[in-house]
Write a protein that holds these residues in place. Structure first.
Motif, mmCIF file in Angstrom:
data_model
loop_
_atom_site.group_PDB
_atom_site.id
_atom_site.type_symbol
_atom_site.label_atom_id
_atom_site.label_comp_id
_atom_site.label_asym_id
_atom_site.label_seq_id
_atom_site.Cartn_x
_atom_site.Cartn_y
_atom_site.Cartn_z
ATOM 1 N N LEU A 68 43.916 43.894 43.132
ATOM 2 C CA LEU A 68 44.313 43.320 41.848
ATOM 3 C C LEU A 68 45.340 42.207 42.045
ATOM 4 C CD1 LEU A 68 44.364 43.226 38.760
ATOM 5 C CD2 LEU A 68 46.127 45.015 38.809
ATOM 6 N N SER A 71 43.651 39.158 43.290
ATOM 7 C CA SER A 71 42.968 38.535 42.157
ATOM 8 C C SER A 71 43.962 37.805 41.264
ATOM 9 C CB SER A 71 42.228 39.612 41.352
ATOM 10 O OG SER A 71 41.667 39.079 40.174
ATOM 11 N N SER A 114 33.440 42.095 38.456
ATOM 12 C CA SER A 114 34.017 42.956 39.492
ATOM 13 C C SER A 114 33.120 44.161 39.765
ATOM 14 C CB SER A 114 35.413 43.431 39.058
ATOM 15 O OG SER A 114 36.247 42.324 38.857
ATOM 16 N N SER A 283 36.106 38.025 41.705
ATOM 17 C CA SER A 283 35.435 39.295 42.012
ATOM 18 C C SER A 283 35.280 39.485 43.513
ATOM 19 C CB SER A 283 34.063 39.346 41.333
ATOM 20 O OG SER A 283 33.164 38.420 41.918
ATOM 21 N N ALA A 286 37.874 41.835 44.399
ATOM 22 C CA ALA A 286 37.508 43.194 43.972
ATOM 23 C C ALA A 286 36.560 43.841 44.969
ATOM 24 C CB ALA A 286 36.871 43.149 42.586
ATOM 25 N N GLN A 297 37.100 50.017 40.032
ATOM 26 C CA GLN A 297 37.769 48.774 40.415
ATOM 27 C C GLN A 297 37.603 47.710 39.342
ATOM 28 O OE1 GLN A 297 39.842 48.383 42.951
ATOM 29 N NE2 GLN A 297 40.267 46.328 42.165
ATOM 30 N N THR A 301 40.567 45.474 37.766
ATOM 31 C CA THR A 301 40.548 44.017 37.814
ATOM 32 C C THR A 301 40.628 43.411 36.417
ATOM 33 O OG1 THR A 301 39.188 44.131 39.814
ATOM 34 C CG2 THR A 301 39.287 42.006 38.696
#
Length: 453
Positions: A68, A71, A114, A283, A286, A297, A301
């Motif tokens: 995360l 991301s 994700s 993604s 992820a 997940q 995300t």
């Protein structure tokens, strides 16, 4: 005869015209509908799962939290400061409203990206996970040609959005306060980038896990202090934001005025720039997470869009709106825009506020550089194989230096074009694979309700 900048602006306007906006919103609303408002029903579950430990049967390279944060590192970049300031400077305060709408709808899109990234990921020959739109387009739809197209756009965007734009904004903010030569700043960033990305995804995940929470808290707290000092103006600002979103904003001072369409276009593009929902690129982080179910997940995300746009971008927007500096000119007579607008807004209401922007920009932009290095690497690996990874890392690091001296307007335009081209194949794939998204979501929700998740 048009120069290269005018040509690029025309291409950007064509790419981000009504068809792409309809595709973005349409996909987001469609996914929100078939997932029964997943971003509202299971937001708190996703937040709770952020700090959860991965189960023993989980596969992946980095933890839920690090995935995360990686991301978010890619999302909370200059778009959260410079991007918002640019949107307000050109599209007016109404663009903030469309940022919010895009982010809320985009949470379902980000969730879906994700989920598919984890669902269709696979191990490469180096024992690392590789996943993302290029994998779910090829393995889910069987469209290798479109997966190749996405990867090409992803590599271009990594150098534009994830490298040149970020470095350019760091240099601008540093120059405004400390007057350090751009090339010196560029070389320093290049060295720091090399130290992190040469260690691969585990190094990137570890650094992001430390850097992102610190920088987000630092910037949000600083912004809240500025907003708190002008709290009595908040109702009037909110009224202007909603009014401008549907009727445009009249010209005043150096502000040229903005139509509703300008507010929508700037709001949507800058929202996507700040949370990457619809691009599919985040993604890839992820897909590297140690997780047992794709939907788990995906819910984690999804929280990223809430943090990057609805919190961080809103802070920037409110500070600018409350400061009253929109439409003002700098010492050279040029209307404030980008980093200069954000710096002036913060420093107007808080002594030393310019340092919040400068430090925030450096941390945000650097974290974005290292996250996008990983995204670009995976797209490059998809195109050219595992042996291309090290050459890509070296090339990406070297590209930091020219990013320090390019003109901001040109860099931003290139980044917007690459983002739009990347979004198209990804959004098509999300719609066509929506049955898989719905099925895996229903399976995981059943586990949540039974207490087995």
């Amino acid at each position: 005869m048009m120069n290269i900048e005018e040509i690029l602006v025309q291409i950007k306007d064509w790419v981000w015209s009504l068809p792409l906006l309809i595709l973005l919103f349409g996909t987001g609303f469609y996914l929100t509908f078939i997932l029964k408002g997943i971003q509202f029903r299971y937001l708190f579950f996703g937040i709770k799962e952020v700090l959860s430990k991965s189960s023993k049967r989980s596969q992946g390279d980095i933890s839920h939290f690090e995935a995360l944060m990686t991301s978010l590192a890619g999302a909370i970049g200059t778009g959260s400061i410079v991007g918002v300031a640019t949107a307000i400077a050109i599209g007016g305060l109404g663009s903030l409203f469309w940022m919010w709408v895009t982010a809320i709808v985009g949470m379902a899109t980000k969730y879906s990206e994700s989920l598919l990234a984890v669902e269709y990921r696979e191990l490469d020959k180096r024992g690392e996970m590789i996943g993302g739109p290029m994998e779910y387009i090829e393995r889910g739809l069987g469209w290798k040609w479109m997966a190749v197209l996405f990867s090409i756009f992803g590599v271009i965007a990594a150098f534009g959005t994830g490298n040149l734009v970020q470095v350019n904004s760091i240099v601008e903010s540093v120059n405004m306060i400390w007057d350090i030569h751009p090339v010196v700043v560029g070389i320093a960033i290049a060295v720091l980038t090399a130290l992190v990305i040469l260690g691969g995804v585990k190094s990137i995940g570890h650094v992001s896990g430390i850097l992102v929470p610190v920088m987000a808290i630092f910037y949000v707290v600083g912004g809240l202090i500025v907003v708190g000092l002008q709290y009595e103006k908040i109702p009037a600002v909110l009224s202007l934001i909603f009014k401008s979103a549907f009727s445009g904003q009249a010209a005043f001072g150096g502000f040229a005025g903005a139509t509703t369409m300008m507010a929508i276009q700037l709001g949507v593009t800058r929202s996507i720039f700040s949370n990457e929902a619809g691009l599919g690129i985040s993604s890839i982080a992820a897909a590297a997470a140690k997780t047992d179910y794709p939907a788990r997940q995906a819910l984690i995300t999804m929280v990223g869009a809430l943090i990057s746009t609805l919190i961080v971008c809103t802070i920037t927007g409110f500070v600018i709106a409350l400061s009253g500096v929109q439409g003002l000119a700098d010492s050279t007579g040029k209307t404030l825009n980008g980093a200069s607008l954000a710096v002036t807004a913060f420093s107007t209401n808080l002594k030393g506020g310019e340092y919040i922007v400068a430090i925030g920009l450096f941390l945000f932009a650097f974290s974005t550089v290292i996250a996008w290095a990983y995204y670009g690497e995976k797209c490059f690996e998809y195109l050219f194989g595992e042996k291309s990874v090290l050459p890509f890392r070296i090339l990406f690091t070297l590209a930091v230096i020219p990013g320090a001296i390019l003109k901001m307007e040109t860099v931003w335009t290139l980044a917007d074009i690459a983002n739009g081209l990347m979004a198209i194949p990804n959004l098509i794939a999300l719609v066509l694979l929506s049955r898989v998204i719905g099925k895996r979501t229903d399976e995981f929700i059943a586990l949540i309700k039974s207490g087995k998740a």
